[in-house]
Design a protein around this motif. Structure first.
Motif, PDB file in Angstrom:
ATOM      1  N   GLU A 116       0.815  -1.232   0.000  1.00 23.97           N
ATOM      2  CA  GLU A 116       0.000   0.000   0.000  1.00 23.97           C
ATOM      3  C   GLU A 116       0.843   1.275   0.000  1.00 23.97           C
ATOM      4  O   GLU A 116       0.559   2.215  -0.738  1.00 23.97           O
ATOM      5  N   ARG A 117       1.910   1.302   0.814  1.00 23.86           N
ATOM      6  CA  ARG A 117       2.698   2.553   0.880  1.00 23.86           C
ATOM      7  C   ARG A 117       3.331   2.841  -0.475  1.00 23.86           C
ATOM      8  O   ARG A 117       3.514   3.982  -0.887  1.00 23.86           O
ATOM      9  N   MET A 118       3.668   1.762  -1.181  1.00 28.61           N
ATOM     10  CA  MET A 118       4.275   1.893  -2.508  1.00 28.61           C
ATOM     11  C   MET A 118       3.212   2.318  -3.528  1.00 28.61           C
ATOM     12  O   MET A 118       3.423   3.231  -4.342  1.00 28.61           O
ATOM     13  N   ALA A 119       2.054   1.644  -3.453  1.00 28.90           N
ATOM     14  CA  ALA A 119       0.993   1.902  -4.433  1.00 28.90           C
ATOM     15  C   ALA A 119       0.474   3.339  -4.312  1.00 28.90           C
ATOM     16  O   ALA A 119       0.194   3.982  -5.327  1.00 28.90           O
ATOM     17  N   HIS A 120       0.382   3.862  -3.078  1.00 32.17           N
ATOM     18  CA  HIS A 120      -0.069   5.250  -2.908  1.00 32.17           C
ATOM     19  C   HIS A 120       0.813   6.193  -3.729  1.00 32.17           C
ATOM     20  O   HIS A 120       0.311   7.069  -4.442  1.00 32.17           O
ATOM     21  N   LEU A 121       2.130   6.004  -3.620  1.00 26.90           N
ATOM     22  CA  LEU A 121       3.047   6.902  -4.335  1.00 26.90           C
ATOM     23  C   LEU A 121       2.887   6.763  -5.853  1.00 26.90           C
ATOM     24  O   LEU A 121       2.935   7.750  -6.590  1.00 26.90           O
ATOM     25  N   ALA A 122       2.673   5.527  -6.303  1.00 24.69           N
ATOM     26  CA  ALA A 122       2.505   5.310  -7.743  1.00 24.69           C
ATOM     27  C   ALA A 122       1.196   5.939  -8.238  1.00 24.69           C
ATOM     28  O   ALA A 122       1.151   6.562  -9.306  1.00 24.69           O
ATOM     29  N   PHE A 123       0.122   5.790  -7.460  1.00 20.80           N
ATOM     30  CA  PHE A 123      -1.157   6.408  -7.844  1.00 20.80           C
ATOM     31  C   PHE A 123      -1.019   7.932  -7.896  1.00 20.80           C
ATOM     32  O   PHE A 123      -1.516   8.580  -8.821  1.00 20.80           O
ATOM     33  N   GLN A 124      -0.342   8.490  -6.886  1.00 18.73           N
ATOM     34  CA  GLN A 124      -0.184   9.953  -6.860  1.00 18.73           C
ATOM     35  C   GLN A 124       0.630  10.442  -8.056  1.00 18.73           C
ATOM     36  O   GLN A 124       0.357  11.493  -8.631  1.00 18.73           O
ATOM     37  N   ALA A 125       1.622   9.640  -8.434  1.00 16.21           N
ATOM     38  CA  ALA A 125       2.424  10.011  -9.611  1.00 16.21           C
ATOM     39  C   ALA A 125       1.548   9.970 -10.861  1.00 16.21           C
ATOM     40  O   ALA A 125       1.604  10.856 -11.720  1.00 16.21           O
ATOM     41  N   ALA A 126       0.714   8.927 -10.958  1.00 13.99           N
ATOM     42  CA  ALA A 126      -0.167   8.799 -12.129  1.00 13.99           C
ATOM     43  C   ALA A 126      -1.123   9.990 -12.211  1.00 13.99           C
ATOM     44  O   ALA A 126      -1.393  10.507 -13.298  1.00 13.99           O
ATOM     45  N   GLN A 127      -1.603  10.443 -11.068  1.00 16.14           N
ATOM     46  CA  GLN A 127      -2.517  11.600 -11.059  1.00 16.14           C
ATOM     47  C   GLN A 127      -1.869  12.835 -11.667  1.00 16.14           C
ATOM     48  O   GLN A 127      -2.537  13.647 -12.286  1.00 16.14           O
ATOM     49  N   LYS A 128      -0.550  12.951 -11.462  1.00 12.12           N
ATOM     50  CA  LYS A 128       0.151  14.130 -12.004  1.00 12.12           C
ATOM     51  C   LYS A 128       0.578  13.910 -13.450  1.00 12.12           C
ATOM     52  O   LYS A 128       1.107  14.810 -14.085  1.00 12.12           O
ATOM     53  N   ARG A 129       0.419  12.686 -13.944  1.00  8.15           N
ATOM     54  CA  ARG A 129       0.845  12.382 -15.306  1.00  8.15           C
ATOM     55  C   ARG A 129      -0.389  12.118 -16.181  1.00  8.15           C
ATOM     56  O   ARG A 129      -1.317  12.901 -16.193  1.00  8.15           O
ATOM     57  N   ARG A 130      -0.385  10.992 -16.905  1.00  9.13           N
ATOM     58  CA  ARG A 130      -1.487  10.735 -17.838  1.00  9.13           C
ATOM     59  C   ARG A 130      -2.602   9.883 -17.226  1.00  9.13           C
ATOM     60  O   ARG A 130      -3.437   9.325 -17.920  1.00  9.13           O
ATOM     61  N   LYS A 131      -2.526   9.716 -15.903  1.00 12.17           N
ATOM     62  CA  LYS A 131      -3.614   9.082 -15.130  1.00 12.17           C
ATOM     63  C   LYS A 131      -3.871   7.621 -15.501  1.00 12.17           C
ATOM     64  O   LYS A 131      -5.004   7.178 -15.563  1.00 12.17           O
ATOM     65  N   LYS A 132      -2.770   6.905 -15.750  1.00  6.10           N
ATOM     66  CA  LYS A 132      -2.933   5.471 -16.007  1.00  6.10           C
ATOM     67  C   LYS A 132      -1.888   4.720 -15.181  1.00  6.10           C
ATOM     68  O   LYS A 132      -0.718   5.120 -15.142  1.00  6.10           O
ATOM     69  N   LEU A 133      -2.334   3.664 -14.524  1.00  8.26           N
ATOM     70  CA  LEU A 133      -1.405   2.861 -13.727  1.00  8.26           C
ATOM     71  C   LEU A 133      -1.543   1.399 -14.135  1.00  8.26           C
ATOM     72  O   LEU A 133      -2.656   0.869 -14.201  1.00  8.26           O
TER      73      LEU A 133
END
Ligand code: IPM
Ligand code: MG
Length: 371
Positions: free
Chosen positions: A167-184
């Motif tokens: 979860e701690r890892m996935a949160h950071l990846a989701f937040q990065a996706a939000q700032k990018r093209r919104k796909k994970l």
């Protein structure tokens, strides 16, 4: 501002590429009025040679106290070919990641327009590729139980993950996706591995908190193929430790050289920045290795310190060196520049960014006073 940077040059080409990143940070410091205080310390084969320990305690202490860590490379052939070696250089890096809790490894992969011809892949497939790999870095099979039977005939590596680690890892990846093209895209092997099924379950549950991000799932064998067939489909790739290690080397082929890929390893308290390439022992001391991955890692370090404009200037300077072909032999076999000259050019560009009259053609021809 004053920043304490612990520098770990490491093995092989590590020292020479890290020197260029320091040169670039010094230029940034002068132009933007910051002081970067570098403290060098040992890790890897060089640390084993001097102290018997790949990660001396002093290195850990220095890293903990610093604002950021800049690392070069690790590894030496004398250990690679000796499976019985009790101490290995890589243990230093793995232990440092664990000791500092650097659980999140970020590896951006870009197809630079000027380098499309360098990739063995077809131009139209890779043009515009822009992926960020989020690799979990302190769990999985890298850090599981390891066993070797007394008769040496049976070995075991365990792979384990907890929901918290995922979860701690996935949160950071989701937040990065939000700032990018919104796909994970979660890459796993959920058709075979229990740990992968836990990743899928945890990421699916977490996705509800990020409704603006589209999530999809790929088995790692398929992902390895898709990365080559159609890399543009990816935005953020989230994956576990071992799969991330393998896929990031594979993805480096898209950019034309592994010598371009930078990375950030981030935890709650500390952050370390390093090229994803290894120690390239054949090139050690020859001033031919590509310093751009180390320089781009320094740009990620600047971003981490909140120095966004400074990071941007470094990225623009790197882009300029690629456009002008002021690059090392891995991407410029016709007219290669040395490691240190590429570093000189980038530092020079940072000093002179405002000077639109700067004659880059002259620099290219070696007529600059600096190069
Ligand atoms: C990397 C490297 C390391 C890893 C090695 C040197 C231990 O390959 O950072 O990708 O496997 O994580
Ligand atoms: Mg690797």
């Amino acid at each position: 501002m004053k920043y304490n940077i612990t520098v770990i040059p490491g093995d092989g080409i590590g020292p020479e590429v890290t020197e260029q990143a320091k040169k670039v940070l010094r230029a940034v410091g002068n132009v933007f009025d910051h002081t970067f205080l570098f403290t060098e310390t040992l890790m890897g084969a060089c640390a084993i040679d001097k102290t018997g320990n790949p990660l001396p305690d002093e290195t850990i202490e220095l890293c903990k106290k610093s604002d950021a860590i800049l690392f070069g490379a690790i590894g030496d052939p004398k250990y690679d070919n000796d499976p019985t070696a009790k101490v290995r250089p890589e243990q230093g890096l793995l232990r440092l990641r664990k000791e500092l809790g650097l659980f999140c490894n970020v590896r951006p992969v870009k197809a630079y327009d000027t380098l499309l011809h360098n990739s063995p892949l077809k131009k139209d497939r890779i043009e515009g590729t822009d992926i960020t790999i989020y690799r979990e870095l302190t769990g999985g099979i890298y850090f599981g139980i390891k066993e070797l039977s007394d008769d040496g005939k049976h070995a075991f590596d365990g792979c384990s993950y907890t929901v918290e680690e995922i979860e701690r890892m996935a949160h950071l990846a989701f937040q990065a996706a939000q700032k990018r093209r919104k796909k994970l895209t979660l890459v796993d092997k959920a058709n075979v591995l229990e740990t992968s099924r836990l990743w899928r379950k945890a990421v699916t549950a977490l996705a509800k908190q990020y409704p603006d991000v589209e999530v999809d799932f790929l088995f790692v064998d398929n992902a390895a193929m898709q990365l080559i067939l159609n890399p543009k489909q990816f935005d953020v790739i989230l994956t576990e430790n071992l799969f991330g290690d393998i896929l990031s080397d594979e993805a480096s082929v898209i950019g034309g050289s592994i010598g371009l890929l930078a990375s950030a390893s981030v935890g709650k308290e500390n952050a370390l920045f390093e090229p994803i390439h290894g120690s390239f022992p054949q090139a050690k001391g020859k001033d031919i290795a590509n310093p751009l991955a180390s320089i781009l890692s320094a740009a990620m370090l600047l971003e981490h310190l909140g120095l966004m404009q400074e990071a941007k200037v470094v990225e623009v300077a790197v882009q300029k060196s690629l456009e002008l072909g002021i690059t090392t032999e891995d991407i410029n076999s016709e007219n290669p520049f040395s490691t240190s000259k590429v570093g000189d050019f980038i530092a020079d560009y940072i000093y002179n960014q405002e000077d639109s009259d700067m004659n880059f053609q002259n620099i290219h021809m070696g007529q600059s006073t600096i190069i």
